[in-house]
Each structure stands twice: as C-alpha cells, then as structure tokens.
Design a protein around this motif. Sequence first.
Motif, mmCIF file in Angstrom:
data_model
loop_
_atom_site.group_PDB
_atom_site.id
_atom_site.type_symbol
_atom_site.label_atom_id
_atom_site.label_comp_id
_atom_site.label_asym_id
_atom_site.label_seq_id
_atom_site.Cartn_x
_atom_site.Cartn_y
_atom_site.Cartn_z
ATOM 1 N N SER A 4 16.591 14.564 9.446
ATOM 2 C CA SER A 4 17.129 15.872 9.065
ATOM 3 C C SER A 4 18.406 16.241 9.803
ATOM 4 O O SER A 4 19.340 16.773 9.193
ATOM 5 C CB SER A 4 16.086 16.968 9.326
ATOM 6 N N ASP A 5 18.452 15.976 11.088
ATOM 7 C CA ASP A 5 19.615 16.404 11.873
ATOM 8 C C ASP A 5 20.703 15.344 11.984
ATOM 9 O O ASP A 5 21.748 15.588 12.586
ATOM 10 C CB ASP A 5 19.192 16.882 13.268
ATOM 11 N N ASP A 6 20.479 14.172 11.400
ATOM 12 C CA ASP A 6 21.497 13.121 11.355
ATOM 13 C C ASP A 6 21.253 12.283 10.109
ATOM 14 O O ASP A 6 20.471 11.339 10.129
ATOM 15 C CB ASP A 6 21.455 12.242 12.601
ATOM 16 N N PRO A 7 21.902 12.626 9.009
ATOM 17 C CA PRO A 7 21.625 11.965 7.730
ATOM 18 C C PRO A 7 22.028 10.499 7.668
ATOM 19 O O PRO A 7 21.770 9.840 6.654
ATOM 20 C CB PRO A 7 22.412 12.801 6.716
ATOM 21 N N THR A 8 22.609 9.962 8.726
ATOM 22 C CA THR A 8 22.935 8.533 8.744
ATOM 23 C C THR A 8 21.762 7.685 9.229
ATOM 24 O O THR A 8 21.839 6.460 9.219
ATOM 25 C CB THR A 8 24.166 8.233 9.626
ATOM 26 N N ILE A 47 0.835 -1.199 0.000
ATOM 27 C CA ILE A 47 0.000 0.000 0.000
ATOM 28 C C ILE A 47 0.869 1.249 0.000
ATOM 29 O O ILE A 47 0.576 2.220 -0.686
ATOM 30 C CB ILE A 47 -0.955 -0.022 1.212
ATOM 31 N N ARG A 48 1.947 1.238 0.766
ATOM 32 C CA ARG A 48 2.916 2.355 0.801
ATOM 33 C C ARG A 48 4.297 1.772 1.038
ATOM 34 O O ARG A 48 4.445 0.751 1.705
ATOM 35 C CB ARG A 48 2.618 3.329 1.943
ATOM 36 N N PHE A 49 5.287 2.486 0.540
ATOM 37 C CA PHE A 49 6.673 2.127 0.815
ATOM 38 C C PHE A 49 7.473 3.415 0.726
ATOM 39 O O PHE A 49 7.884 3.844 -0.344
ATOM 40 C CB PHE A 49 7.199 1.089 -0.189
ATOM 41 N N ASP A 50 7.604 4.081 1.860
ATOM 42 C CA ASP A 50 8.268 5.385 1.919
ATOM 43 C C ASP A 50 9.654 5.253 2.536
ATOM 44 O O ASP A 50 9.870 4.413 3.415
ATOM 45 C CB ASP A 50 7.460 6.366 2.768
ATOM 46 N N VAL A 51 10.557 6.093 2.083
ATOM 47 C CA VAL A 51 11.917 6.142 2.624
ATOM 48 C C VAL A 51 12.144 7.574 3.101
ATOM 49 O O VAL A 51 12.030 8.510 2.319
ATOM 50 C CB VAL A 51 12.965 5.767 1.546
ATOM 51 N N ILE A 52 12.453 7.714 4.388
ATOM 52 C CA ILE A 52 12.724 9.045 4.928
ATOM 53 C C ILE A 52 14.086 9.051 5.613
ATOM 54 O O ILE A 52 14.565 8.019 6.089
ATOM 55 C CB ILE A 52 11.607 9.526 5.880
#
Length: 104
Positions: free
Chosen positions: A44-48, A36-41
Amino acid sequence: MIVMLVHIHVKADNIDEFVAATKENAQNSVKEPGVIRFDVIQQSDDPTHFTLIEVFKDQDAQQSHRETPHYFKWRDTVTDMMAEPRQGIRYTNVFPSEDEWGRA
C-alpha cells in the motif's frame, strides 16, 4: 503442501505492465490442478513492491508450475521490469490444516 512468498520490487515506470503480466500468469496458474492458491498483492505505501503468495499441493505441483508456458511467458516478460532479482521464501503451513485450505 508448499507455501511460497515471492517478493518483487518493480521499477516505477513498469508497474502497470508488471501487473498485467502477473495477473495473466496468476489467472492461468489457479487453473493448474496442483495449485491451491496464487495471490498477487501490492504494498500500500510503496506500489513498486509486490508479493506473490503461492500455495502448491506438493513439490511435483510446484515443479509442474515452473514448466508451464504461462510461467515461462511471465518470467521472460517481467525480468527486465524488476529493480532487483525477486526473492522467493519457502514456508511451512501451520494453520489452517491442509484439509481446510480453500474453505471460505
């Protein structure tokens, strides 16, 4: 409906490669009939730090996803990029109702 949040901590020198592999997996995953959904986020303050938001129609859809070639490729590609093992947490949907998922 199955909602999974998968928390991933990536080694700093592997961020770009991780993003590329994960986007490829996500682009293929959303084509699966039970996804139904597959999001990747990305944090913001730690790009790892990343979170995958995975929503499956049911247990069979989640299991089918885990048996796809793109999932195997992603898993095998990114495992050594992780600073620690990924953590998947299963959630129960509260809102919106299952009928309303996908409406924008």
